[in-house]
Design a protein around this motif. Structure first.
Motif, PDB file in Angstrom:
ATOM      1  N   ALA A 218      25.622  -5.846  26.119  1.00 52.45           N
ATOM      2  CA  ALA A 218      25.709  -6.575  27.389  1.00 52.45           C
ATOM      3  C   ALA A 218      26.148  -5.641  28.512  1.00 52.45           C
ATOM      4  O   ALA A 218      25.588  -5.683  29.610  1.00 52.45           O
ATOM      5  CB  ALA A 218      26.675  -7.745  27.255  1.00 52.45           C
TER       6      ALA A 218
ATOM      7  N   LYS B  18      25.903 -12.453  26.730  1.00 55.60           N
ATOM      8  CA  LYS B  18      26.045 -12.747  25.294  1.00 55.60           C
ATOM      9  C   LYS B  18      25.863 -14.237  25.029  1.00 55.60           C
ATOM     10  O   LYS B  18      25.206 -14.632  24.073  1.00 55.60           O
ATOM     11  CB  LYS B  18      27.418 -12.285  24.792  1.00 55.60           C
ATOM     12  CG  LYS B  18      27.510 -10.795  24.588  1.00 55.60           C
ATOM     13  CD  LYS B  18      28.886 -10.340  24.151  1.00 55.60           C
ATOM     14  CE  LYS B  18      29.456 -11.162  23.024  1.00 55.60           C
ATOM     15  NZ  LYS B  18      30.784 -10.745  22.601  1.00 55.60           N
TER      16      LYS B  18
ATOM     17  N   ASP C  51      23.286  -9.050  22.080  1.00 54.19           N
ATOM     18  CA  ASP C  51      23.876  -9.390  20.782  1.00 54.19           C
ATOM     19  C   ASP C  51      25.334  -8.960  20.660  1.00 54.19           C
ATOM     20  O   ASP C  51      26.062  -9.467  19.831  1.00 54.19           O
ATOM     21  CB  ASP C  51      23.077  -8.734  19.651  1.00 54.19           C
ATOM     22  CG  ASP C  51      21.661  -9.280  19.557  1.00 54.19           C
ATOM     23  OD1 ASP C  51      21.459 -10.474  19.842  1.00 54.19           O
ATOM     24  OD2 ASP C  51      20.756  -8.495  19.213  1.00 54.19           O
ATOM     25  N   SER C  52      25.744  -8.005  21.492  1.00 59.31           N
ATOM     26  CA  SER C  52      27.118  -7.504  21.408  1.00 59.31           C
ATOM     27  C   SER C  52      27.641  -7.224  22.813  1.00 59.31           C
ATOM     28  O   SER C  52      26.874  -7.153  23.778  1.00 59.31           O
ATOM     29  CB  SER C  52      27.142  -6.203  20.595  1.00 59.31           C
ATOM     30  OG  SER C  52      26.467  -5.170  21.303  1.00 59.31           O
TER      31      SER C  52
END
Length: 74
Positions: free
Chosen positions: A29, A18, A24-25
């Protein structure tokens, strides 16, 4: 190779993904890490909670980062 500077003793693989913008989240991940496409110190890593410490390297799709720590100010 780029660097990722951390302030603590370690960072998890998911947090590192991240932090460098690969994911993005946290869910993304974790999914990426579990997919086996991430290398840590040259070996496939499938544990999103794996602790990375200064000196460790991780790579995704040909891009590689080195974990460094912030110098102590004391």
């Amino acid at each position: 190779m780029e660097t990722l500077t951390i302030r603590n003793e370690h960072i998890t693989l998911a947090q590192a993904l991240k932090a460098v913008g690969i994911a993005d989240s946290g869910g993304q991940a974790k999914h990426l890490a579990r997919g086996g496409t991430v290398l840590v110190n040259g070996e496939p890593a499938t544990q999103p909670g794996k602790k990375l410490v200064p000196g460790d390297r991780f790579a995704v799709e040909g891009a590689e980062w080195l974990i460094e720590s912030t110098p102590s100010t004391s």
